[in-house]
Write a protein that holds these residues in place. Structure first.
Motif, short mmCIF file in Angstrom:
data_model
loop_
_atom_site.label_atom_id
_atom_site.label_comp_id
_atom_site.label_asym_id
_atom_site.label_seq_id
_atom_site.Cartn_x
_atom_site.Cartn_y
_atom_site.Cartn_z
N ILE A 141 0.77 -1.28 0.05
CA ILE A 141 -0.10 -0.42 0.44
C ILE A 141 0.87 1.21 0.09
CG2 ILE A 141 -2.08 1.08 1.54
CD1 ILE A 141 -3.32 -1.35 -0.42
N MET A 142 2.03 1.17 0.18
CA MET A 142 2.75 2.29 0.83
C MET A 142 3.62 2.53 -0.23
SD MET A 142 1.07 3.29 3.45
CE MET A 142 1.92 4.97 3.97
N GLU A 143 3.08 3.26 -1.55
CA GLU A 143 4.27 3.54 -2.46
C GLU A 143 5.37 4.82 -1.91
OE1 GLU A 143 1.73 4.53 -5.39
OE2 GLU A 143 1.52 1.90 -6.16
N ASN A 144 5.03 5.28 -1.11
CA ASN A 144 6.14 6.71 -1.12
C ASN A 144 6.12 6.66 0.19
OD1 ASN A 144 5.47 7.01 -4.12
ND2 ASN A 144 4.38 8.55 -4.04
N ASN A 145 5.21 6.86 1.19
CA ASN A 145 5.81 7.15 2.50
C ASN A 145 6.23 5.30 3.10
OD1 ASN A 145 4.89 9.44 2.70
ND2 ASN A 145 2.59 9.43 2.71
N ARG A 146 7.31 5.49 3.80
CA ARG A 146 7.85 4.37 4.57
C ARG A 146 7.46 3.93 5.47
NH1 ARG A 146 13.62 3.18 2.44
NH2 ARG A 146 14.10 4.61 3.11
N THR A 147 7.12 2.67 6.19
CA THR A 147 7.02 2.62 7.45
C THR A 147 8.65 2.05 8.14
OG1 THR A 147 6.53 -0.18 7.63
CG2 THR A 147 4.11 2.15 7.45
N LEU A 148 8.66 1.85 9.29
CA LEU A 148 9.69 1.73 9.90
C LEU A 148 9.80 0.62 9.50
CD1 LEU A 148 9.70 3.20 13.53
CD2 LEU A 148 11.20 4.17 11.62
N PRO A 149 9.48 -0.92 9.47
CA PRO A 149 9.90 -2.38 8.86
C PRO A 149 10.50 -1.83 7.72
CG PRO A 149 7.96 -2.33 10.16
CD PRO A 149 8.05 -0.50 10.15
N LEU A 150 9.56 -1.36 6.18
CA LEU A 150 10.09 -0.64 5.41
C LEU A 150 11.70 0.14 4.99
CD1 LEU A 150 6.80 0.08 3.65
CD2 LEU A 150 8.09 -2.24 3.68
#
Length: 269
Positions: free
Chosen positions: A208-217
């Motif tokens: 889902i998060m193509e641009n905004n990354r979460t910490l695991p990404l």
């Protein structure tokens, strides 16, 4: 008895060693980590790896993860609380079907929903959006959270509320003053579960998060180096330790509250 104590000590050491090794490695340089001789104590170690991973990208990912996790946990606990009280305290048409549906939802593989989730978020314009990811997290976590809280609500005798109502309280007042404090451990335990699920989730965020990354990404970026660039394992370990710190802080805050509500509210003041 001493054998059981020794076994417990061995298990505790085995459980804690990976955490210690992560922190130990985060303070060592690449040359030391790549050496054939392991270094169990970081003599001469430094915090350079931590300084190098605390980049603007980290703080951006931290903001996204905190926002998604807090929003998802709050909404999940609200829905789960209301649903668990409804199926535990009231008898209504479709109650059994609702409970069975909750169990069946748990059997659905998350991977089988990725395409549908992506298309749904895309049609709503919520790709790479905190709200969109939070909606998916709530949908994934709330069924099991309802099942957890249902056990806590069912375990609280209804007679406590009835006794309070005999003393002059309304049903709502009896629930808020008697039952709700007793549910505190269940709410905390369910909140911990929801927090861990949302904070550590990787695959849905990857889709889902193509641009905004979460910490695991963000953490994955440290091991996705080019073919000509070696992985800096010291930075990987430092980044892993930083991601784990909020979880540790969260547990320190809530661990004392998990038992504080066990008997609160059962004694009339």
């Amino acid at each position: 008895m001493w054998l059981l104590s020794l076994l417990a000590l061995v298990l505790a050491v085995a459980w804690a060693f990976p955490v210690y090794w992560m922190i130990n490695s985060s303070m060592l340089g690449s040359a030391t980590l790549e050496s054939a001789t392991p270094t169990f104590v970081p003599f001469g170690g430094s915090l350079n790896n931590f300084a190098q991973v605390l980049t603007p990208e980290f703080f951006s990912a931290l903001t996204v993860s905190v926002s998604v996790t807090l929003l998802s946990v709050a909404v999940c606990l609200l829905f789960a609380f209301l649903a668990s009280v409804a199926i535990s305290r009231f008898r209504f048409r479709g109650r059994v079907s609702f409970i069975v549906t909750i169990l069946l939802i748990q059997m659905l593989p998350a991977e089988g929903l990725f395409i549908a989730q992506y298309k749904m978020m895309s049609s709503l314009g919520l790709l790479s959006n905190v709200l969109g990811l939070s909606i998916l997290y709530v949908a994934a976590v709330v069924p099991f959270t309802i099942w957890m809280l249902r056990g806590f609500v069912t375990g609280i005798p209804l007679e406590l509320e009835e006794a309070a109502m005999v003393d002059g309280l309304s049903r709502t007042q009896a629930f808020m003053r008697i039952t709700l404090p007793l549910l505190a451990p269940g709410l905390v335990a369910s909140g911990v579960f929801a927090f861990l699920q949302c904070w550590n989730e990787f695959t849905v965020a990857l889709v889902i998060m193509e641009n905004n990354r979460t910490l695991p990404l963000w953490l994955r970026g440290f091991v996705q180096q080019s073919s000509t660039e070696a992985i800096n394992w010291g930075q990987v370990m430092a980044a892993s330790a930083i991601v784990a710190i909020p979880v540790i802080i969260f547990f320190v805050i809530v661990q004392g509250r998990m038992t504080s509500g066990l008997v609160a509210g059962a004694v009339k003041g």
